[in-house]
Design an enzyme around this catalytic site. Structure first.
Site, short mmCIF file in Angstrom:
data_model
loop_
_atom_site.label_atom_id
_atom_site.label_comp_id
_atom_site.label_asym_id
_atom_site.label_seq_id
_atom_site.Cartn_x
_atom_site.Cartn_y
_atom_site.Cartn_z
N LYS A 79 19.76 -33.51 2.54
CA LYS A 79 18.61 -32.78 3.05
C LYS A 79 17.45 -32.89 2.07
O LYS A 79 17.63 -32.75 0.85
CB LYS A 79 18.98 -31.30 3.26
N SER A 160 16.86 -24.83 9.76
CA SER A 160 15.99 -25.88 9.29
C SER A 160 16.71 -27.21 9.04
O SER A 160 16.05 -28.25 8.92
CB SER A 160 15.33 -25.42 7.97
N SER A 184 20.27 -21.51 8.54
CA SER A 184 19.81 -22.90 8.66
C SER A 184 20.88 -23.97 8.50
O SER A 184 20.59 -25.15 8.64
CB SER A 184 18.68 -23.16 7.64
#
Length: 493
Positions: A79, A160, A184
């Site tokens: 990420k 997210s 998230s």
């Protein structure tokens, strides 16, 4: 023969160790898959050289008869909130575009030390602020899933960590890192039919992770199944003296401790999670999950978490307040973007840089956070929210007197179409089931439980006691085995 990209972390690890295939073959297969999936926009930066170099090291170690590292031969996605030395790290924001860290985050460094290779940096909601991956400066991530009703609407992969969830579901990587501030990891896992666990706050170091809300942010793994999450978490977790909130505890052997038996365990069902307007399919899946827990040997008990209704309001005071403080460092002086209008003074430069660099959702949360921290409002909002947070944590503590884990839905709906939820407050409601455990710092996991009428994945959430990741993983495994979830998106990208 099974396609190499269909294999998960455990299968790749074991196959490389046994010589069934080479690590280089695996890396090449995933690099090709990533290169063909531009339509998903899951990656901000692709790093095939990093993945291939790690694979070569694994193959050389095996050829030399050395003991292989725990993740040798396993390529993963990172990420783009984790700082990676020599590789651009943006938090999906224009204000950090072009920022290349000279250091490695603790979590990513642990994964590289464990032998993993990096396929690339994954897209996300800007500064991890969002539930649909629509706030990234680098464009929306598109879920690999489609509704089976004949429509062709592009669906949200959750947020997210939407790049992570989309990439895993599309078989672009066997696992990825995520971060979870209010859901998230878990919500995108539910939207895309994969597994993801947020460990106890402090289990994984936050050092080198771009900060959103420091008292809530927690890195964790996302993968196709529970075992792979356990393997990843073992590599990611551990004490870090560079993170003041890091827990100085030994890392348990979560994979070795996996068991699908819930015999002697009590599973709590919080009555407050039966929210008004809950879709019948979510209610039905929850009921099915309760039966699966019974089948695994668990006793089902109803519990009360009376302050649940205040969790979202408290979260959306505390998280923006911390974001307002954390994001003040992006001023155009030291790194990242700088906007310097003609004749501008220092204050003008700050304003111009932030106006151009931050997206609308980030600005909205900074403004909310600055407001609730301002003189005259601090006690009315921030102090009260922290008191509510304490009450929510106490609710969970009381629940542990009568149960070992909690079972709830992960999200109040299946994936929605991009652009379908335009109201920010409606978007915030996506976190209604995930935020309470984040406020309390508890381990929580989402595992896929089934499909809705449109053929989209639905997830079940397990919440555990502090530091009981093993209990959460075991309950997740019990659900996984009974759900038998094997659905996957058809390739269209």
């Amino acid at each position: 023969m099974t396609e190499l990209t269909d294999l998960g972390v455990a299968a790749i690890r074991d196959g490389v160790r046994s010589g069934a295939f080479s690590a280089r073959d695996v890396a090449d297969a995933f690099v090709i898959a990533v290169s063909k999936a531009k339509a998903l926009n899951a990656f901000i930066v692709e790093t095939p050289d990093h993945a291939v170099a790690a694979a070569k090291r694994a193959d050389a170690a095996r050829a030399a008869g050395e003991v292989l590292a725990p993740l040798a031969g396993v390529p993963i996605g990172m990420k783009d909130l984790f700082c990676t030395q020599g590789v651009q790290t943006t938090a999906a924001s224009h204000i950090l575009e072009g920022f290349v860290p000279t250091y490695e985050s603790t979590v990513s460094g642990k994964l590289w030390d464990a032998g993993a290779g990096m396929l690339g940096k994954l897209n996300l909601d800007q500064f991890a602020m969002g539930s649909s991956n629509e706030t990234s400066f680098f464009g929306n991530v598109i879920s690999p899933w489609k509704r089976n009703d004949g429509g062709n609407a592009a669906l949200a992969p959750g947020g997210s960590s939407g790049g992570s969830s989309a990439a895993i579901a599309a078989r672009l990587c066997p696992a990825a890192t995520g971060t979870d501030t209010g859901g998230s990891i878990r919500q995108p896992a539910a939207f895309t039919g994969i597994s993801g666990i947020k460990p106890t706050y402090g289990r994984c170091s936050r050092w080198g992770v771009v900060a959103f809300a420091s008292s809530l942010d927690q890195p964790g793994p996302m993968a196709r199944d529970v075992r792979d999450c356990a393997i990843m978490l073992e590599a990611m977790a551990g004490f870090d003296p560079k993170d003041a909130t890091s827990l100085e505890l030994a890392v348990p052997q979560w994979e070795a401790g996996l068991s699908p038996s819930m015999a002697g365990k009590r599973v709590g069902i919080p009555k407050e999670y039966r929210v008004d307007g809950m879709p019948a399919e979510i209610e039905a899946l929850w009921s099915q999950g309760i039966e699966w827990m019974r089948d695994a040997g668990a006793e089902i008990v109803e519990v009360s978490l009376p302050h649940t209704r205040y969790a979202l309001p408290a979260y959306y005071i505390i998280a923006p307040a911390e974001a307002s403080s954390n994001l003040a460092r992006y001023d155009g002086v030291r790194y990242g973007q700088r906007e310097l209008p003609d004749g501008a003074n220092l204050q003008d430069m700050y304003a111009a840089t932030r106006a151009a660099g931050f997206g609308p959702e980030v600005k909205r949360r900074i403004l909310i956070g600055t407001y609730v921290l301002s003189a005259g409002y601090y006690d009315a909002y921030y102090t009260q929210a922290q008191k509510v947070r304490t009450l929510i944590a106490q609710d969970f503590e009381k629940a542990w007197e009568t149960c070992d884990v909690l079972l709830t839905p992960t999200a109040p709906s299946a994936a929605f179409a991009l652009g379908e939820v335009a109201d920010p407050l409606a978007m915030y409601l996506n976190d209604v089931f995930t935020v309470p455990s984040s406020l309390a710092g508890l381990p929580a996991m989402s595992v896929p439980g089934g499909l809705d009428a449109a053929g989209l994945p639905l997830g079940l959430q397990i919440i555990g006691r502090p530091l009981d990741e093993q209990g959460v993983l075991n309950a997740g495994l019990a659900i996984e085995q009974r759900a038998g979830f094997a659905a996957r998106p058809e390739v269209w990208w």
